[in-house]
Motif scaffolding. Sequence first.
Motif, PDB file in Angstrom:
ATOM      1  N   ASP A   1     -28.117  -5.996 -38.144  1.00 49.99           N
ATOM      2  CA  ASP A   1     -28.214  -5.684 -36.715  1.00 49.99           C
ATOM      3  C   ASP A   1     -27.125  -6.397 -35.909  1.00 49.99           C
ATOM      4  OD1 ASP A   1     -30.348  -4.321 -37.602  1.00 49.99           O
ATOM      5  OD2 ASP A   1     -31.867  -5.357 -36.393  1.00 49.99           O
ATOM      6  N   ARG A   2     -26.714  -7.595 -36.362  1.00 47.46           N
ATOM      7  CA  ARG A   2     -25.661  -8.353 -35.646  1.00 47.46           C
ATOM      8  C   ARG A   2     -24.254  -7.973 -36.104  1.00 47.46           C
ATOM      9  NH1 ARG A   2     -26.444 -14.073 -34.179  1.00 47.46           N
ATOM     10  NH2 ARG A   2     -24.518 -14.369 -35.334  1.00 47.46           N
ATOM     11  N   ARG A   3     -24.149  -7.067 -37.041  1.00 47.90           N
ATOM     12  CA  ARG A   3     -22.872  -6.658 -37.632  1.00 47.90           C
ATOM     13  C   ARG A   3     -22.150  -7.860 -38.257  1.00 47.90           C
ATOM     14  NH1 ARG A   3     -20.588  -1.562 -36.441  1.00 47.90           N
ATOM     15  NH2 ARG A   3     -18.647  -2.528 -37.115  1.00 47.90           N
ATOM     16  N   ASP A   4     -22.918  -8.761 -38.882  1.00 46.43           N
ATOM     17  CA  ASP A   4     -22.260  -9.909 -39.515  1.00 46.43           C
ATOM     18  C   ASP A   4     -22.459  -9.880 -41.033  1.00 46.43           C
ATOM     19  OD1 ASP A   4     -24.919 -10.473 -39.547  1.00 46.43           O
ATOM     20  OD2 ASP A   4     -24.753 -12.456 -38.618  1.00 46.43           O
ATOM     21  N   GLY A   5     -22.622  -8.738 -41.589  1.00 44.33           N
ATOM     22  CA  GLY A   5     -22.758  -8.604 -43.035  1.00 44.33           C
ATOM     23  C   GLY A   5     -23.393  -7.267 -43.365  1.00 44.33           C
ATOM     24  N   PRO A   6     -23.633  -6.970 -44.617  1.00 49.30           N
ATOM     25  CA  PRO A   6     -23.111  -7.696 -45.766  1.00 49.30           C
ATOM     26  C   PRO A   6     -21.593  -7.537 -45.887  1.00 49.30           C
ATOM     27  CG  PRO A   6     -24.324  -5.740 -46.491  1.00 49.30           C
ATOM     28  CD  PRO A   6     -24.462  -5.800 -45.010  1.00 49.30           C
ATOM     29  N   LEU A   7     -20.992  -8.501 -46.616  1.00 54.51           N
ATOM     30  CA  LEU A   7     -19.529  -8.522 -46.670  1.00 54.51           C
ATOM     31  C   LEU A   7     -18.921  -7.242 -47.237  1.00 54.51           C
ATOM     32  CD1 LEU A   7     -18.450 -12.116 -47.704  1.00 54.51           C
ATOM     33  CD2 LEU A   7     -17.526 -10.766 -45.820  1.00 54.51           C
ATOM     34  N   ASP A   8     -19.554  -6.694 -48.303  1.00 51.65           N
ATOM     35  CA  ASP A   8     -18.925  -5.494 -48.891  1.00 51.65           C
ATOM     36  C   ASP A   8     -18.924  -4.338 -47.893  1.00 51.65           C
ATOM     37  OD1 ASP A   8     -21.660  -5.263 -49.141  1.00 51.65           O
ATOM     38  OD2 ASP A   8     -21.623  -4.473 -51.180  1.00 51.65           O
ATOM     39  N   ALA A   9     -19.939  -4.293 -47.022  1.00 53.41           N
ATOM     40  CA  ALA A   9     -19.975  -3.235 -46.001  1.00 53.41           C
ATOM     41  C   ALA A   9     -18.882  -3.476 -44.958  1.00 53.41           C
ATOM     42  CB  ALA A   9     -21.343  -3.205 -45.335  1.00 53.41           C
ATOM     43  N   LEU A  10     -18.643  -4.745 -44.618  1.00 56.46           N
ATOM     44  CA  LEU A  10     -17.582  -5.058 -43.650  1.00 56.46           C
ATOM     45  C   LEU A  10     -16.203  -4.740 -44.229  1.00 56.46           C
ATOM     46  CD1 LEU A  10     -19.002  -8.402 -42.232  1.00 56.46           C
ATOM     47  CD2 LEU A  10     -18.815  -6.215 -41.018  1.00 56.46           C
ATOM     48  N   TYR A  11     -16.047  -4.973 -45.539  1.00 50.16           N
ATOM     49  CA  TYR A  11     -14.757  -4.644 -46.152  1.00 50.16           C
ATOM     50  C   TYR A  11     -14.562  -3.134 -46.241  1.00 50.16           C
ATOM     51  CZ  TYR A  11     -14.523  -9.582 -47.154  1.00 50.16           C
ATOM     52  OH  TYR A  11     -14.492 -10.935 -47.015  1.00 50.16           O
ATOM     53  N   PHE A  12     -15.649  -2.416 -46.481  1.00 49.14           N
ATOM     54  CA  PHE A  12     -15.565  -0.950 -46.479  1.00 49.14           C
ATOM     55  C   PHE A  12     -15.182  -0.478 -45.068  1.00 49.14           C
ATOM     56  CE2 PHE A  12     -17.528   3.299 -46.147  1.00 49.14           C
ATOM     57  CZ  PHE A  12     -16.920   3.913 -47.235  1.00 49.14           C
ATOM     58  N   ALA A  13     -15.759  -1.122 -44.061  1.00 47.92           N
ATOM     59  CA  ALA A  13     -15.437  -0.770 -42.667  1.00 47.92           C
ATOM     60  C   ALA A  13     -13.971  -1.072 -42.365  1.00 47.92           C
ATOM     61  CB  ALA A  13     -16.350  -1.542 -41.711  1.00 47.92           C
ATOM     62  N   LEU A  14     -13.462  -2.154 -42.922  1.00 49.80           N
ATOM     63  CA  LEU A  14     -12.054  -2.505 -42.704  1.00 49.80           C
ATOM     64  C   LEU A  14     -11.133  -1.421 -43.291  1.00 49.80           C
ATOM     65  CD1 LEU A  14     -10.116  -4.862 -41.749  1.00 49.80           C
ATOM     66  CD2 LEU A  14     -10.027  -5.514 -44.143  1.00 49.80           C
ATOM     67  N   ARG A  15     -11.504  -0.929 -44.476  1.00 43.69           N
ATOM     68  CA  ARG A  15     -10.705   0.162 -45.074  1.00 43.69           C
ATOM     69  C   ARG A  15     -10.772   1.420 -44.219  1.00 43.69           C
ATOM     70  NH1 ARG A  15     -10.881   0.807 -51.618  1.00 43.69           N
ATOM     71  NH2 ARG A  15     -10.456  -1.357 -52.110  1.00 43.69           N
ATOM     72  N   ARG A  16     -11.941   1.662 -43.644  1.00 38.62           N
ATOM     73  CA  ARG A  16     -12.053   2.841 -42.768  1.00 38.62           C
ATOM     74  C   ARG A  16     -11.128   2.658 -41.572  1.00 38.62           C
ATOM     75  NH1 ARG A  16     -13.582   3.621 -46.590  1.00 38.62           N
ATOM     76  NH2 ARG A  16     -11.828   4.988 -46.395  1.00 38.62           N
ATOM     77  N   TYR A  17     -11.110   1.440 -41.019  1.00 40.12           N
ATOM     78  CA  TYR A  17     -10.257   1.196 -39.853  1.00 40.12           C
ATOM     79  C   TYR A  17      -8.787   1.378 -40.215  1.00 40.12           C
ATOM     80  CZ  TYR A  17      -7.491  -0.720 -36.263  1.00 40.12           C
ATOM     81  OH  TYR A  17      -6.514  -0.829 -35.314  1.00 40.12           O
ATOM     82  N   VAL A  18      -8.373   0.766 -41.313  1.00 45.36           N
ATOM     83  CA  VAL A  18      -6.947   0.742 -41.628  1.00 45.36           C
ATOM     84  C   VAL A  18      -6.443   2.128 -42.067  1.00 45.36           C
ATOM     85  CG1 VAL A  18      -6.898   0.122 -44.093  1.00 45.36           C
ATOM     86  CG2 VAL A  18      -5.257  -0.900 -42.536  1.00 45.36           C
ATOM     87  N   SER A  19      -7.374   3.043 -42.336  1.00 48.11           N
ATOM     88  CA  SER A  19      -6.954   4.411 -42.661  1.00 48.11           C
ATOM     89  C   SER A  19      -7.327   5.369 -41.521  1.00 48.11           C
ATOM     90  CB  SER A  19      -7.556   4.855 -43.994  1.00 48.11           C
ATOM     91  OG  SER A  19      -8.946   4.661 -43.991  1.00 48.11           O
ATOM     92  N   ASN A  20      -7.520   4.794 -40.339  1.00 51.21           N
ATOM     93  CA  ASN A  20      -7.739   5.584 -39.120  1.00 51.21           C
ATOM     94  C   ASN A  20      -8.965   6.485 -39.221  1.00 51.21           C
ATOM     95  OD1 ASN A  20      -7.240   6.432 -36.547  1.00 51.21           O
ATOM     96  ND2 ASN A  20      -5.634   7.887 -37.095  1.00 51.21           N
ATOM     97  N   GLU A  21     -10.030   5.969 -39.872  1.00 53.99           N
ATOM     98  CA  GLU A  21     -11.261   6.753 -39.948  1.00 53.99           C
ATOM     99  C   GLU A  21     -12.284   6.185 -38.974  1.00 53.99           C
ATOM    100  OE1 GLU A  21     -12.373   7.284 -44.164  1.00 53.99           O
ATOM    101  OE2 GLU A  21     -11.824   9.350 -43.678  1.00 53.99           O
ATOM    102  N   GLY A  22     -13.556   6.298 -39.332  1.00 55.60           N
ATOM    103  CA  GLY A  22     -14.613   5.898 -38.415  1.00 55.60           C
ATOM    104  C   GLY A  22     -15.099   4.483 -38.680  1.00 55.60           C
ATOM    105  N   ASP A  23     -16.410   4.301 -38.574  1.00 51.73           N
ATOM    106  CA  ASP A  23     -16.957   2.948 -38.636  1.00 51.73           C
ATOM    107  C   ASP A  23     -18.215   2.940 -39.493  1.00 51.73           C
ATOM    108  OD1 ASP A  23     -17.153   0.286 -38.087  1.00 51.73           O
ATOM    109  OD2 ASP A  23     -17.689   0.522 -35.976  1.00 51.73           O
ATOM    110  N   VAL A  24     -18.582   1.744 -39.937  1.00 53.29           N
ATOM    111  CA  VAL A  24     -19.867   1.542 -40.596  1.00 53.29           C
ATOM    112  C   VAL A  24     -20.819   1.047 -39.515  1.00 53.29           C
ATOM    113  CG1 VAL A  24     -21.068   0.247 -42.397  1.00 53.29           C
ATOM    114  CG2 VAL A  24     -18.722   1.018 -42.782  1.00 53.29           C
ATOM    115  N   LEU A  25     -22.057   1.549 -39.521  1.00 51.35           N
ATOM    116  CA  LEU A  25     -22.971   1.233 -38.419  1.00 51.35           C
ATOM    117  C   LEU A  25     -24.148   0.394 -38.888  1.00 51.35           C
ATOM    118  CD1 LEU A  25     -23.159   4.749 -36.649  1.00 51.35           C
ATOM    119  CD2 LEU A  25     -21.508   2.911 -36.283  1.00 51.35           C
ATOM    120  N   SER A  26     -24.832  -0.207 -37.917  1.00 52.88           N
ATOM    121  CA  SER A  26     -26.085  -0.919 -38.173  1.00 52.88           C
ATOM    122  C   SER A  26     -27.234   0.044 -37.847  1.00 52.88           C
ATOM    123  CB  SER A  26     -26.170  -2.155 -37.276  1.00 52.88           C
ATOM    124  OG  SER A  26     -26.231  -1.724 -35.916  1.00 52.88           O
TER     125      SER A  26
END
Length: 487
Positions: free
Chosen positions: A422-447
């Motif tokens: 809920d605080r968007r502070d984990g899990p780490l693998d989800a945040l890293y997946f979100a980073l890949r989405r960002y760096v490839s100009n895609e969307g976001d991972v949500l809570s």
Amino acid sequence: MSEPAASAPPPDFVRRLNFWARDASNESAALLAAPALGLFAHLPDEGSAPVSLETLAARSGSKPRGVRAVVEPMVALGFVCFTPGQGYALAARAAFLRAPDFLARLERARRFWTQTPRLADALRTGTESELVAWFREAFASVGPATEGSSEDYEDRAVRNSLRTQALMAASRLGLLGRLSTGPGTLEALAHVTEARPESLRVLLDVLATMGIVATSGAEFRFTPDAARMLDAEGLPYFERALPATQAYWEALGHLDEAVREARFRLDLRDPEVARRIYQENASRISGIFKSHLRLSRQAAALALRMRSLEGATVLDVGTGSGVWGAAFGLVDPSTQVTYLDSPHVLDAVKPHLARFKLEARSRLWAGDCLTVELEPSAYDVILLPQIIPALPAPELPHFFARMARALKPRGLLLISGYLLTDRRDGPLDALYFALRRYVSNEGDVLSLPEFRAHLEPVGLGACRAFDMPIQQVVIAHRGDVPWPDAG
Ligand SMILES: C[S@@+](CC[C@H](N)C(=O)[O-])C[C@H]1O[C@@H](n2cnc3c(N)ncnc32)[C@H](O)[C@@H]1O
């Protein structure tokens, strides 16, 4: 006496190797981009008033969405503090991130980033001695690091991406394949891999620090853990993750540029790039279809505990290999499943439908899920497996409204993939997946609260998350279907 059965490798070892193969480069990229963006200079100290994301972005001349993609993993790792509703501050224990000599070491590592994929060639040709020397230097002394310490930060930022490239080089040279058959001398391994012995030695030493290779006398061999994980069956599975990691390498090396200028080296909004990456993705999932089908069938069984699926019409949006739609084709012999994706990806679905004899109850639909015409109240189940992070965030309200309209009464919307806390502070693998989405100009991972904020306004107010192996599943409906535990 019969041989004892080979035991499974320790879960920690498997986790570490999989991390190096998949996520380590995302982590290194975030930890190197943060200083390159000057974020530490703009963060207040822990204990002073935190700064909002917008302020931090403005101070560093960056885009808020990009800064968030870099900062969130740092919060999860404990280097940055986050106070909901207020913002960010540098954790007291991370004061070393303001030391010029420390930052200079990180900057040096960042400059090597785009060269490191050339390691395999360098070991063969003897050129790029600077690159080989960099690997030797970085692993000259690797000691245990306390979590959150400067050594920990440096190990994650500098060595983790090198570990990934060491694995890539070992795979490309055929070294992992050779070692999986048994030990060999340096000369024998150099002969098979066509590498120069003295250079190959550097790679073997790096693999030794990673717990993959050990020496006995003049021979190099897999450690017992590596031999168990990277055997004839495990090695191809492990190596399948590497090309996807390589595909994001250059983009991750320019993460600071993406955050500053919203310029993306791997732009999945470009149809040609999307075609290449998604075709590869669908064929990779096809290669591990069986294990993913176990997960999707579990989700189909969960839906079946909520309502009958007899004669159900199902829409699988962004189907990829078709592994989710197929599970709903198999859950009841009368379901009708529509597989929606771009035309070049749909080719990957056909062999699976044939194998499971699902063709007669399947429809392949080539189209863009953001614009295709959807009939109102047409589907009992709409599947959104790993598609939300692929869609531009501003499109989501309209997208969810269209999906809700297309659902019949008692219809289920089933979203699968990563789910943030809920605080968007984990899990780490989800945040890293979100980073890949960002760096490839895609969307976001949500809570879950973020999903609820989209789903409630479109009438799908009943919404729950379910833990599944590998992924999580969110199910939403109009409140007209009992939850599986409702008795
Ligand atoms: C991450 S893959 C997920 C594949 C599959 N659902 C799974 O879970 O294995 C995302 C898929 O969505 C598809 N996709 C992305 N944007 C799309 C769009 N606008 N319309 C239709 N499909 C799209 C891609 O082609 C890709 O196959």
